[in-house]
Design an enzyme around this catalytic site. Structure first.
Site, short mmCIF file in Angstrom:
data_model
loop_
_atom_site.label_atom_id
_atom_site.label_comp_id
_atom_site.label_asym_id
_atom_site.label_seq_id
_atom_site.Cartn_x
_atom_site.Cartn_y
_atom_site.Cartn_z
N ARG A 1 0.84 -1.19 0.00
CA ARG A 1 0.00 0.00 0.00
C ARG A 1 0.88 1.25 0.00
O ARG A 1 2.05 1.20 0.37
CB ARG A 1 -0.92 0.01 1.23
CG ARG A 1 -1.82 -1.22 1.34
CD ARG A 1 -2.62 -1.18 2.63
NE ARG A 1 -3.54 -2.32 2.74
CZ ARG A 1 -3.22 -3.49 3.28
NH1 ARG A 1 -1.99 -3.67 3.77
NH2 ARG A 1 -4.10 -4.47 3.36
N LYS B 1 -1.73 -1.74 7.53
CA LYS B 1 -3.12 -1.33 7.71
C LYS B 1 -3.85 -2.23 8.70
O LYS B 1 -4.66 -1.76 9.50
CB LYS B 1 -3.84 -1.36 6.35
CG LYS B 1 -5.30 -0.93 6.43
CD LYS B 1 -5.95 -1.00 5.06
CE LYS B 1 -7.42 -0.60 5.14
NZ LYS B 1 -8.08 -0.67 3.81
N HIS C 1 -3.18 -9.60 3.08
CA HIS C 1 -4.59 -9.76 3.41
C HIS C 1 -4.76 -10.74 4.56
O HIS C 1 -4.17 -11.83 4.53
CB HIS C 1 -5.38 -10.26 2.20
CG HIS C 1 -5.63 -9.20 1.16
ND1 HIS C 1 -4.84 -9.05 0.04
CD2 HIS C 1 -6.58 -8.23 1.08
CE1 HIS C 1 -5.30 -8.04 -0.69
NE2 HIS C 1 -6.34 -7.53 -0.08
N ARG D 1 -1.67 -1.72 -6.53
CA ARG D 1 -1.68 -2.92 -5.67
C ARG D 1 -2.52 -4.02 -6.33
O ARG D 1 -2.12 -5.18 -6.37
CB ARG D 1 -2.25 -2.54 -4.30
CG ARG D 1 -2.46 -3.68 -3.32
CD ARG D 1 -2.82 -3.08 -1.97
NE ARG D 1 -3.45 -4.02 -1.07
CZ ARG D 1 -2.80 -4.86 -0.29
NH1 ARG D 1 -1.49 -4.91 -0.32
NH2 ARG D 1 -3.45 -5.67 0.53
N TYR E 1 -9.63 -12.89 -7.46
CA TYR E 1 -8.49 -13.06 -8.37
C TYR E 1 -8.38 -14.48 -8.92
O TYR E 1 -7.59 -14.74 -9.82
CB TYR E 1 -7.18 -12.70 -7.67
CG TYR E 1 -7.08 -11.24 -7.29
CD1 TYR E 1 -6.66 -10.29 -8.22
CD2 TYR E 1 -7.39 -10.82 -6.02
CE1 TYR E 1 -6.57 -8.95 -7.88
CE2 TYR E 1 -7.30 -9.48 -5.66
CZ TYR E 1 -6.89 -8.55 -6.60
OH TYR E 1 -6.82 -7.23 -6.25
N HIS F 1 -3.74 3.31 -5.53
CA HIS F 1 -4.05 2.03 -4.88
C HIS F 1 -4.31 0.93 -5.92
O HIS F 1 -4.18 -0.26 -5.61
CB HIS F 1 -5.27 2.18 -3.97
CG HIS F 1 -5.49 1.02 -3.06
ND1 HIS F 1 -4.67 0.76 -1.98
CD2 HIS F 1 -6.41 0.02 -3.07
CE1 HIS F 1 -5.09 -0.33 -1.35
NE2 HIS F 1 -6.13 -0.81 -2.00
#
Length: 336
Positions: free
Chosen positions: A204, A229, A311, A287, A320, A284
């Site tokens: 990020r 994050k 994640h 990413r 994905y 973003h």
């Protein structure tokens, strides 16, 4: 024991007396409301939480917000040097709109009205975050301050805005070429390296700007992130291209690999996009581009991608899996 009397037109007075407690009284417009209130008071007395309930009737949400900031936040939210913690902005919106309400008054109707008003101004995702923060604040009142919320946590009783779908914007080969050309023309010499690192590592923007040279392990080919994050540190593997980019960057006395401010990088990136005539693309999205490229390789599992991207759950990465469906089909065809 509760005593209910009619006092003129549309006035019902109720008194609750119980040994060991002060007499409680209130007036309502209907007998049903009076009976419900009396039942709640008597139940609270029996369960030994009546005193805590009275606190909820006196304490305003703004007072609770202050206690939350003082006692809870310092231990659960990592402070940033620029003071721009998202939870502070979210909490301010909540306090501005609902702060004058007592905890006893704060029911699902008021919270639902807050939700609907905010949805007129901001995205559903933003409103979801604010509602979950409000729920956390009220949970803090119940669990750590021992305050009894008469109707329970109202956030749990209302519908939450639908989570927005993840963005799927990717650049074509031509757009990438044009973006590179404009980034390299920028007066900000860190712009193109930052764009490449974002794409190569799936980090990020905040992570890229916070990482220091001392966090790079050249031998084991990864960079260690202390501040992420989701609040958990992680090691990010570096591709040969990422390693080459880092080796060619000048060393700053600040110790940061990218010694620039967030808004400086953002404005430089937006300027390059504008000159390249590229629309609907954000920093973003780099990413997303990086994760998509990993999925297209076919030899990265969802767990591998999660290890790179950071994640915490695999749900966000499930979108994905369609990217390498053809490669998976070929693998199935060769499986004995």
């Amino acid at each position: 024991m509760a005593t209910i009397r009619k006092r003129g037109f549309g006035q019902w007075q109720v008194q609750v007396r119980r040994v060991g407690f002060e007499t409680e009284s209130a007036t309502f417009e209907s007998k049903i409301e009076a009976q419900e209130w009396a039942s709640q008071i008597e139940s609270a007395m029996v369960r030994g939480v009546h005193a805590a309930r009275k606190v909820a009737e006196r304490m305003k949400l703004s007072d609770l917000v202050g206690k939350f900031k003082e006692s809870y936040a310092p231990m659960h939210y990592k402070a940033r040097e620029d003071g721009k913690e998202a939870w502070k902005f979210q909490l301010k919106h909540i306090d501005d709109k609902l702060g004058e309400k007592t905890l006893a008054e704060l029911d699902q109707k008021l919270v639902a009205e807050y939700r609907d008003e905010r949805l007129k101004l901001v995205s559903g995702g933003t409103v979801r975050k604010e509602l979950y923060l409000l729920s956390k604040v009220l949970g803090f009142a119940e669990m750590e301050l021992g305050i009894c919320l008469p109707g329970g946590n109202p956030v749990s009783k209302i519908r939450k805005p639908i989570e927005a779908k993840g963005r799927d914007r990717r650049l074509s080969d031509t757009e990438w070429s044009e973006l590179e050309q404009e980034c390299r023309k920028s007066r900000n010499t860190y712009l193109w390296p930052a764009v490449c690192i974002a794409r190569e590592t799936c980090m990020r923007q905040g992570e890229i700007l916070s990482v220091k040279w001392q966090d790079v392990d050249w031998k084991r080919k990864f960079v260690f992130l202390h501040d992420t994050k989701n609040g958990e540190a992680r090691a990010v593997p570096l591709s040969p291209m990422a390693l080459e980019i880092l080796k060619n960057l000048p060393r700053s006395i600040t110790g940061n690999i990218f010694p620039i401010q967030r808004m400086t990088l953002l404005h430089a990136f937006q300027g390059a996009l504008k000159r390249a005539k590229i629309a609907d693309f954000r920093f973003h999205d780099l990413r997303h581009e990086g994760i998509s490229r990993l999925a297209e390789r076919g030899d990265f599992s969802v767990l591998d991608m999660a290890a790179v991207s950071g994640h915490k759950t695999l749900t966000m990465l499930s979108r994905y899996t369609h990217i390498n469906a053809e490669k998976l089909a070929d693998k199935l065809a060769t499986t004995k």
